[in-house]
Write a protein that holds these residues in place. Structure first.
Motif, PDB file in Angstrom:
ATOM      1  N   THR A  47      -6.486  -2.373   3.092  1.00 32.38           N
ATOM      2  CA  THR A  47      -5.167  -2.753   3.855  1.00 32.38           C
ATOM      3  C   THR A  47      -5.879  -3.595   4.707  1.00 32.38           C
ATOM      4  OG1 THR A  47      -5.397  -1.267   5.321  1.00 32.38           O
ATOM      5  CG2 THR A  47      -4.179  -0.672   3.514  1.00 32.38           C
ATOM      6  N   LYS A  48      -6.576  -4.342   4.936  1.00 28.23           N
ATOM      7  CA  LYS A  48      -7.051  -5.701   5.266  1.00 28.23           C
ATOM      8  C   LYS A  48      -7.035  -6.932   5.010  1.00 28.23           C
ATOM      9  CE  LYS A  48     -11.498  -4.218   8.369  1.00 28.23           C
ATOM     10  NZ  LYS A  48     -12.348  -4.112   8.311  1.00 28.23           N
ATOM     11  N   GLN A 107      -4.200  -8.148   2.756  1.00 28.27           N
ATOM     12  CA  GLN A 107      -2.862  -8.260   2.749  1.00 28.27           C
ATOM     13  C   GLN A 107      -2.066  -7.016   1.328  1.00 28.27           C
ATOM     14  OE1 GLN A 107      -1.562 -10.143   5.455  1.00 28.27           O
ATOM     15  NE2 GLN A 107      -0.765 -11.443   3.154  1.00 28.27           N
ATOM     16  N   VAL A 108      -2.785  -5.677   1.529  1.00 26.21           N
ATOM     17  CA  VAL A 108      -2.526  -4.609   0.378  1.00 26.21           C
ATOM     18  C   VAL A 108      -1.926  -3.431   0.933  1.00 26.21           C
ATOM     19  CG1 VAL A 108      -3.139  -3.243  -1.412  1.00 26.21           C
ATOM     20  CG2 VAL A 108      -4.082  -5.001  -2.084  1.00 26.21           C
ATOM     21  N   ALA A 109      -0.681  -2.661   0.643  1.00 26.44           N
ATOM     22  CA  ALA A 109      -0.930  -1.699   1.327  1.00 26.44           C
ATOM     23  C   ALA A 109      -0.677  -0.721   0.151  1.00 26.44           C
ATOM     24  CB  ALA A 109       1.224  -2.247   1.526  1.00 26.44           C
TER      25      ALA A 109
END
Lengths: 427, 427
Positions: free
Chosen positions: A220-221, A223-225
């Motif tokens: 999540t660091k 740019q991915v959720a």
């Protein structure tokens, strides 16, 4: 199993504690593998596949031929069962589609909200002792219904470089667009950064061991959720004298066999039932192939006697169980009063395993108390909303002066100016 | 302003780059303050309030008398403007309410989904140069509509220990239940862990500087959810010869005045318009009180000429702007084709500041490309879904055999057993 009779409210935090996890030392490993994947792509993924899965793969991608073969290896019976589950999951998730919402908030000010599919999603399916193909149904079906364009699946290969045919069959059936033989941290890294073969995705879903869990958190660091924070699976049953002790015990054990860190809790107003369930658990656990796991999980687990249904409900909402079974003559009281739970199972003929596989609800649910603020996976998990507004000349004349005042009060003169310029022209 | 004419697709990643942020060294500060708050509660919060805000407070909580006084300090004009904004925001967010979804997936297998409010939410509102009371409307109104029981607001005090009256007025008007004079990292820590005075909340919303942003990120390690990952504000305008250069320039500047790290981009098929907008920006920026900030932001910003509307749309979806203004004779093409954006503003009379304040849409939106997978704040942000299922004897007879097969294929015998026990009794 631990029996706790009439605990005081001061003891609730202790009683409702989840088994703790230690993850700190995994972070370093994840960071290292991520860094390597970012730079070396496929080569780094192949290296860690050899290291962790013990197989040197020529091709990380599952071929069309492998998918065709899988189809032949699955019994017709199992195919029918998978199709029944698919049909129910599809019906329930399709019903979650919402229409565009449109409101004219002021004359000439039209606002609307539309949902759009997340274009690229990644699904992770663990390998290991059990091929969890049911999770593919739970993730790929809503992804497809939402309209996601790319649905990428990663799952670890076995020692011979193969993927369980039930996984391939389910993936093909549910519209997964690409399948890769990649497991663990390297799978999450590949979908986060993309490689020569693996597409970079916008959101990653699916269960996994603690390595996968930490990798998803760290992803999540970049740019991915992710679907939601993970924790060990858990079940809380409320049962009173209207319940069947054997059924309740079987439900508690179905949760306990998941892993040694699973937690099962029964809350009851009946000491008689507590004793009966405890005896049933001891008897039933003897027969289970995964007895060693269930025994361990039961050590974390509790049978709690409370004095009233009101106390029970308060305690249950404080815990926020992932799965909540209600076997009570007062079932409506609990159905109406529950606010913190992932999925709720009502009555003596609604075992948790029905929701795990085939009732139609999703089995990807918030654990660890996260039901207080997170939803389980549903159709909306694969979409995001966009708002739109279109204002006419009349509309901006109507709300423009208020915007000027508000912008000025916030000290944002350029915000005001964007309106003033237009209003001046319209005078 | 940087003009980029007909870039090749290979250059897109470079052109669409956001201004970078450095946050690594803030983490340590956040961890230290969090640790202290966890142990010392109010005392730690007061200590950091004195350190960072320069004021020693007797009482962190805003009193009823302070709220009453604020009401007297706000002009009737501003009150009316705030009420107009509130009315529009309420209408649009109330329309987002959804009904319970219920499906009988198989005879005797009833599944439904209900939304429940998150019981305790925390709102953060920055202090500093401008009192951003509009963000209170954007957060407290949907929180109240959703049915959140506790709506806690933290905002930093000024050097005299006061909070801007517009903030207090808006908070009172929109149903905030408790207001605290706490800013920055210590505010996020207080709401994450709870103190003697500040309630522990389940989800934290709201904008902030980089300290608040990092604190919110780290708070998610402690059972708290956040609205979305944050980044600098940004605006992308698509405009062709049907646009008004002065209006477009005013919109770009309204975004640019937010902060030196704001990013504004115009994409156009018209070189003539690009030159006209560039000239307008240079003229208009001279008049702005926040010119120094806007000038800096413009350094990060670009006017991009493309060859066609198709190329424009592809580039815009690749960027995923927080705010997207469409001033085009082909507006329908962009409205229908946009998939990655936070909020969209259509036509010459729909400035971004309308949505920032009063059209009715929410201004808390995904930045930094997160529009690819995150929604802006909406009614659902303050709720979570629970699924329910109730199965009759007939229902379990219908789906039970499939569940047995699926559980067995996954090697989960106890899952199967929970069904088998029931089916045996029903024979």
């Amino acid at each position: 199993m631990n029996k706790i009779l009439n605990p005081s409210k001061a003891d609730w935090p202790e009683i409702l504690k989840r088994p703790t996890q230690t993850v700190a030392d995994i972070e370093q490993t994840v960071n290292q593998i991520f860094d390597e994947i970012r730079v070396k792509g496929n080569a780094a993924v192949a290296k860690y596949t050899e290291l962790f899965d013990g197989i040197k793969l020529e091709d990380l991608k599952v071929s069309e031929a492998e998918v065709q073969n899988a189809d032949k290896e699955i019994s017709e019976e199992l195919k029918s069962a998978i199709k029944l589950a698919k049909s129910n999951i599809e019906k329930f998730h399709a019903a979650q589609k919402t229409e565009k919402i449109s409101v004219e908030t002021t004359n000439g000010v039209k606002c609307w909200q539309e949902k759009k599919a997340i274009q690229k999603v990644g699904l992770y399916i663990p390998g290991g002792t059990a091929p969890l193909f049911s999770s593919i149904l739970m993730l790929a079906i809503p992804a497809r219904l939402a309209g996601c364009e790319e649905i990428v699946l990663c799952t670890p290969p076995d020692k011979n470089g193969n993927v369980n045919p039930a996984i391939l069959y389910a993936a093909e059936l549910c519209g997964v667009t690409q399948i890769f033989k990649i497991g663990g941290i390297q799978a999450i890294g590949a979908m986060t950064f993309g490689t020569e073969d693996v597409p970079q995705v916008y959101k990653i879903f699916g269960p996994g061991n603690q390595f996968v869990t930490v990798a998803k958190q760290l992803a999540t660091k970049y740019q991915v959720a992710i679907d939601m924070p993970a924790g060990p699976s858990e079940l809380l049953v409320f049962a009173d004298d209207s319940a069947n002790a054997a059924y309740v015990a079987s439900d508690l054990l179905s949760q306990a066999e998941h892993g040694i860190d699973s937690q099962v809790i029964m809350v009851s107003t009946s000491e008689k039932l507590i004793n009966a369930v405890s005896d049933e658990i001891e008897a039933q656990v003897q027969e289970l192939p995964r007895k060693a796991i269930a025994d361990k999980a039961i050590e974390n687990s509790r049978l709690i006697l409370v004095s009233s249904k009101e106390e029970a409900l308060e305690l249950i909402n404080e815990y926020g169980p992932e799965h909540f079974i209600i076997c009570s003559e007062n079932e409506d009281y609990f159905v109406q009063g529950i606010v913190n739970a992932g999925s709720v199972f009502i009555g003596n003929y609604t075992p948790e395993s029905a929701g795990d596989y085939a009732s139609g609800t999703n089995h990807t649910l918030p654990t660890n108390g996260y039901a207080k603020q997170y939803s389980g996976v549903n159709l909306d998990s694969f979409m995001k909303t966009i708002t739109f507004q279109k204002i006419t000349e009349e509309g901006i004349k109507e709300i423009g002066p208020s915007i000027e005042l508000l912008a000025e009060a916030e000290g944002l003169q350029a915000h005001k100016n964007a309106v003033s310029l237009r209003l001046k022209d319209l005078k």
